[in-house]
Design a protein around this motif. Sequence first.
Motif, mmCIF file in Angstrom:
data_model
loop_
_atom_site.group_PDB
_atom_site.id
_atom_site.type_symbol
_atom_site.label_atom_id
_atom_site.label_comp_id
_atom_site.label_asym_id
_atom_site.label_seq_id
_atom_site.Cartn_x
_atom_site.Cartn_y
_atom_site.Cartn_z
ATOM 1 N N LYS A 1 0.807 -1.184 0.130
ATOM 2 C CA LYS A 1 0.112 -0.074 0.088
ATOM 3 C C LYS A 1 0.864 1.372 0.058
ATOM 4 O O LYS A 1 0.685 2.099 -0.579
ATOM 5 C CB LYS A 1 -0.759 0.056 1.192
ATOM 6 C CG LYS A 1 -2.030 -1.016 1.161
ATOM 7 C CD LYS A 1 -3.486 -0.197 0.690
ATOM 8 C CE LYS A 1 -4.422 -1.074 0.252
ATOM 9 N NZ LYS A 1 -4.423 -2.236 0.851
ATOM 10 N N ASN A 2 2.086 1.180 0.838
ATOM 11 C CA ASN A 2 2.777 2.427 0.655
ATOM 12 C C ASN A 2 3.613 2.723 -0.506
ATOM 13 O O ASN A 2 3.268 3.879 -0.815
ATOM 14 C CB ASN A 2 4.038 1.921 1.616
ATOM 15 C CG ASN A 2 3.947 2.764 3.110
ATOM 16 O OD1 ASN A 2 4.136 3.860 3.334
ATOM 17 N ND2 ASN A 2 3.490 1.843 4.119
ATOM 18 N N VAL A 3 4.038 1.536 -1.198
ATOM 19 C CA VAL A 3 4.695 1.774 -2.606
ATOM 20 C C VAL A 3 3.565 2.178 -3.454
ATOM 21 O O VAL A 3 3.769 2.833 -4.455
ATOM 22 C CB VAL A 3 5.207 0.249 -2.879
ATOM 23 C CG1 VAL A 3 5.717 0.613 -4.305
ATOM 24 C CG2 VAL A 3 6.127 0.132 -2.035
ATOM 25 N N ALA A 4 2.267 1.712 -3.563
ATOM 26 C CA ALA A 4 1.300 1.892 -4.579
ATOM 27 C C ALA A 4 0.569 3.490 -4.454
ATOM 28 O O ALA A 4 0.067 4.066 -5.400
ATOM 29 C CB ALA A 4 0.018 1.043 -4.246
ATOM 30 N N PHE A 5 0.943 3.988 -3.111
ATOM 31 C CA PHE A 5 0.273 5.335 -2.920
ATOM 32 C C PHE A 5 0.457 6.408 -4.173
ATOM 33 O O PHE A 5 -0.634 6.954 -4.603
ATOM 34 C CB PHE A 5 0.934 6.015 -1.570
ATOM 35 C CG PHE A 5 0.139 7.337 -1.156
ATOM 36 C CD1 PHE A 5 -0.828 7.070 -0.390
ATOM 37 C CD2 PHE A 5 0.422 8.373 -1.732
ATOM 38 C CE1 PHE A 5 -1.451 8.231 0.106
ATOM 39 C CE2 PHE A 5 -0.029 9.531 -1.126
ATOM 40 C CZ PHE A 5 -1.165 9.427 -0.287
ATOM 41 N N PRO A 6 1.688 6.479 -4.368
ATOM 42 C CA PRO A 6 1.652 7.766 -5.555
ATOM 43 C C PRO A 6 0.791 7.260 -6.845
ATOM 44 O O PRO A 6 0.371 8.265 -7.598
ATOM 45 C CB PRO A 6 3.235 7.717 -6.045
ATOM 46 C CG PRO A 6 4.009 7.114 -4.713
ATOM 47 C CD PRO A 6 3.119 6.098 -4.065
ATOM 48 N N ALA B 1 3.418 11.980 1.612
ATOM 49 C CA ALA B 1 2.281 11.838 0.663
ATOM 50 C C ALA B 1 2.143 12.796 -0.225
ATOM 51 O O ALA B 1 1.523 12.707 -1.578
ATOM 52 C CB ALA B 1 1.076 11.900 1.492
ATOM 53 N N TRP B 2 2.372 14.033 -0.039
ATOM 54 C CA TRP B 2 2.339 15.243 -0.905
ATOM 55 C C TRP B 2 3.470 15.000 -2.091
ATOM 56 O O TRP B 2 2.901 15.188 -3.301
ATOM 57 C CB TRP B 2 2.769 16.627 -0.354
ATOM 58 C CG TRP B 2 2.058 17.089 0.928
ATOM 59 C CD1 TRP B 2 0.668 16.531 1.182
ATOM 60 C CD2 TRP B 2 2.133 18.011 1.841
ATOM 61 N NE1 TRP B 2 0.276 17.124 2.144
ATOM 62 C CE2 TRP B 2 1.075 17.964 2.881
ATOM 63 C CE3 TRP B 2 3.497 18.735 2.278
ATOM 64 C CZ2 TRP B 2 1.208 18.739 3.963
ATOM 65 C CZ3 TRP B 2 3.373 19.551 3.239
ATOM 66 C CH2 TRP B 2 2.087 19.465 4.122
ATOM 67 N N VAL B 3 4.601 14.380 -1.853
ATOM 68 C CA VAL B 3 5.485 14.036 -2.657
ATOM 69 C C VAL B 3 4.714 13.016 -3.633
ATOM 70 O O VAL B 3 4.914 12.960 -4.923
ATOM 71 C CB VAL B 3 6.694 13.626 -2.161
ATOM 72 C CG1 VAL B 3 7.514 13.161 -3.240
ATOM 73 C CG2 VAL B 3 7.500 14.875 -1.600
ATOM 74 N N GLY B 4 4.278 12.011 -2.987
ATOM 75 C CA GLY B 4 3.790 10.925 -3.795
ATOM 76 C C GLY B 4 2.421 11.581 -4.427
ATOM 77 O O GLY B 4 1.927 10.705 -5.505
ATOM 78 N N GLY B 5 1.690 12.677 -4.616
ATOM 79 C CA GLY B 5 0.819 13.246 -5.388
ATOM 80 C C GLY B 5 -0.249 13.612 -4.740
ATOM 81 O O GLY B 5 -1.383 13.842 -5.317
ATOM 82 N N ALA B 6 -0.407 13.359 -3.721
ATOM 83 C CA ALA B 6 -1.792 13.749 -2.565
ATOM 84 C C ALA B 6 -1.514 15.129 -2.414
ATOM 85 O O ALA B 6 -0.612 15.981 -2.268
ATOM 86 C CB ALA B 6 -1.615 12.891 -1.390
ATOM 87 N N THR B 7 -2.918 15.769 -2.597
ATOM 88 C CA THR B 7 -2.973 17.236 -1.781
ATOM 89 C C THR B 7 -3.126 17.265 -0.471
ATOM 90 O O THR B 7 -2.895 16.052 0.188
ATOM 91 C CB THR B 7 -4.573 17.600 -2.163
ATOM 92 O OG1 THR B 7 -5.481 16.853 -1.834
ATOM 93 C CG2 THR B 7 -4.579 17.835 -3.687
ATOM 94 N N LYS B 8 -2.893 18.477 0.032
ATOM 95 C CA LYS B 8 -2.904 18.524 1.594
ATOM 96 C C LYS B 8 -4.191 17.738 2.155
ATOM 97 O O LYS B 8 -4.231 16.919 3.036
ATOM 98 C CB LYS B 8 -3.051 19.944 2.030
ATOM 99 C CG LYS B 8 -1.972 20.820 1.283
ATOM 100 C CD LYS B 8 -1.040 21.545 2.636
ATOM 101 C CE LYS B 8 0.221 21.759 2.017
ATOM 102 N NZ LYS B 8 0.405 23.041 1.436
#
Lengths: 356, 572
Positions: free
Chosen positions: A99-104, B476-483
């Motif tokens: 799940k961690n890796v899939a996040f982006p 998470a932000w770096v991974g593409g998530a908004t705030k």
Amino acid sequence: MSITVRNLVKRYGQLEVVHSISLDVADGEFVSLLGPSGCGKTTTLRCIAGLEDASGGSISIDGKIVSEPEKNVLVPTYSRDIGMVFQSYAVWPHMTVAKNVAFPLSVRGVSSDEIRRQVDEALGIVGLTELKDRYPSQLSGGQQQRVALARAVIGKPKVLLFDEPLSNLDAKLREGTRVEIRRIQRRLNVAALYVTHDQEEALTMSDRVIVMKSGHVMQAGKPRELYHEPVNRFVGDFVGTASFLPVEATGDPGVWRTADGTSVCVRRAAMLGNSKACQLMLRPESVSILDDDAQAAGSNSLKGRVLEASYMGPYTEYLVEVSGGTLKVHSQFDFAVDAPVQVHFNPDSGRIVPGE
Amino acid sequence: MHEAQSAVPIARKPRLRWDREVLLKVIYAATLVLVVLLVMTPLAALIYGSFRSSAPGVEGDWTIANYANLASANLLSTIWLTLLVGVLSAVFCVVIGTAMALIIHRTDFAYKNIITALIGLAFYFPAFILAMAWIILGSPGGLINFLFRDVLGITDGVKIYSVAGIVFVTILHQVPFVYLLMRGPIISMDGVFEEAARAAGARSHHVLFRITLPLLSYSLLSSLILTFVLAIEQFAIPAMLGLPGHITLLPTQIYLLVRFPPTDYGLAAAVGLTLAALTSLAILAQRRVTRAGRMATVTGKAGHLRTLPLGRWRWAANTFCFGFVFLSLILPSLILIYMSVIKWYVSNPFLAQYTLRNYEFIWNSADAHKSIWNTLIVSGVGGIFGVALAFLTSYFTVRLKPPSYRLLDFTASLPFGVPGMVMALGFLWAYAYLPLPFYGTLALIIVAFITRYLPYATEAIGGQLVQIDKSLEEAAWVGGATKLGGLRRILLPLSLPSIQGAYFLLFMAFFREMSSVVLLFTSNSKVISISIWGFFEGADWGLASSFSVLTTLIIFGVIWLIVWLMPAARRV
Ligand SMILES: Nc1ncnc2c1ncn2[C@@H]1O[C@H](COP(=O)(O)OP(=O)(O)OP(=O)(O)O)[C@@H](O)[C@H]1O
Ligand SMILES: [Mg+2]
């Protein structure tokens, strides 16, 4: 260019911590930001990631401007398309490895089949395929590190950013992981910017190194250039080990005078500008040490006395007191502490650099 | 190099083009406005009211007479009495509570688990039920005086309707709170200091008085102040034990001024602000103490604390702990159960006639059903809104820190210093001027409760939010998530335990609250505490007792349910 930074300024209130720095990272290039603690490496990296808002200058990633406060351009982090590995790994404790890796990918709405395929591939690259259903608390520090790495590279971001990712690992693991990071970065052929304060790490891993000091870029170049041709005393001192002696110009090109008036011949010099205080830089391995009464091997000899001797195995490191300072010298021969000696160096191996 | 082409294919496409943080900004603005409105409306109305010569909504003049009237002999003695009750209760509570925590956690006390569980229950035993039970026990015709007079032959027995009675029941009610406050510092103390003292030749009692207690001094002082605040702002105990004997404290004074003719809302407002000033000062002092304590106490790793053998003090320790639990929980419960099943009052249970008619009455009473429903709605639904607001508030003040977050932070912590009774009075003043059809609705009560307890919930959640490493969110932000995406997918799940804990805290507080509601209820929006008090005032002790027994069962049932459903909630 994958990353282009021009005149980046970062202020916290009144305090300016990054003073108009510029740097480039080409496609597929691995570049390190090296400097002492507090010099602004992390700040620079975070401005590129968009985790800090830059105060001035411009940053582009893959040809697109992502930050230019003067024109009110500040692309949010989520659309900069970067991968980043944090010092603390920042692996989410409530999600499994997969799940961690899939996040982006999952926040970008990629289909779940595709996600599964890419997660497997990314975990394969870092060698964690078996652990994909574990939670981070069931992993060792090194394995968490790999999860962070897999999460950073999945989906092939335009650039990879690293903030001292190895500083929490023990020495043995660190060396292995350096090679691993480099291997993965080469395989993905993606631009990487790597922050570290460990000069050995920077020299061994990087295509190019950018040395910073209190918010300024001191020098940027290939590891060899930095080692052999530092532009000033700071870089020479920070990259590798070096000794410095104050010298004065004599008027003759290539001839310099030390504190006790001895003339030495040094062929290589950095841009000195109008700096008055010049320093002779000598690397310990390029200086030889002889008995006091031995015939001087040439002109570049200085008289001195052994202050300390530390046996290192392949060589012994001597601290030799000469007029104007002390020199570090590596030698395979034995000299007693307090023994009068002379040190000698080749005109091509010394370098004149501007002092502070 | 050919490997590079076979690498993970490009699949990272940005989905949306416009600024996806707009929603977050809207939420922030809404939170800020809501919190400022909730907190500032009653306070502003109260200040306004304290300068008015007439009741809310009635024409009147500007005046400072209300403040001048504060200096009347009557009110001055009320202030003094309030402070006296506060100080006495606080000192006794801290001594007893700390002693219990030390006995339970630092000695080889044998009944650790059962006593901790019982103290936990005593903590949730509502003050108005405890006060009622002790009135039944200690009133002139009650069980204790019966024993004194008819069995022991002592003619002048105990007087429960007295200052001493108020202090006594307050202590019974608040010792569990002190125990819970002191338990953490006592358990997590670094054993090395005590070891050093023992190595230096100190005996157990030297270690206790010269090392352990001084090391705990900041926690002790902080508990002392908090208990003092609770004691001076409480309503149920001084109302039930004080009013019959014409003993008024500041909160009961406000109640009298508002609910009994001749009413004086302006003076009530001035009294309320006086009380709020006292509690605010105390809370400020407590915060300073805690901050200083955090820097001074070197907390090491837990463990390595030596348990002291009780030896021949074992019986004293057992008597002390079980004695306390008996007085604060078991005896009151027993007397209420007894009262609820007898036909009329007889001190000797063997002569009593038993009946279930009280329970039948409640079973059939639409009124009682309504107040149970109201209470469950207020606690259950109000708790959800309260937790949501508290979570947003602490997210903005602890993590995101947008411009003007300090205003939000400050406003949200203001109610710490405002007693429930005063808050309710503020709302009473406010809605006379607000065009909202709020009067007599549950919504108003919920709003008052949320405002009153917002800082407690915010603190509980914020305490956990600060501990979540910033880079978890940034990753998470770096991974593409908004705030907002990071908030939902990372912070929310990671802070779930504290959210559950805050919900539990609010639910329990709302369920047992009386002081914020006595000024705001109408017959349609009665809650359990008000109904029970109503029965009791109407001299219907049997009904009041049976309702109390049911309420206590509901509370303990809910505790069990919540702990079972959300195991993490217990930890806060
Ligand atoms: N939020 C902040 N507010 C004010 N000053 C800050 C803030 N963050 C960083 N600084 C200052 O900016 C300077 C650069 O910090 P930065 O974290 O970039 O250093 P660094 O080169 O990464 O150091 P290290 O190797 O120790 O991580 C430091 O002097 C630091 O004190
Ligand atoms: Mg750093």
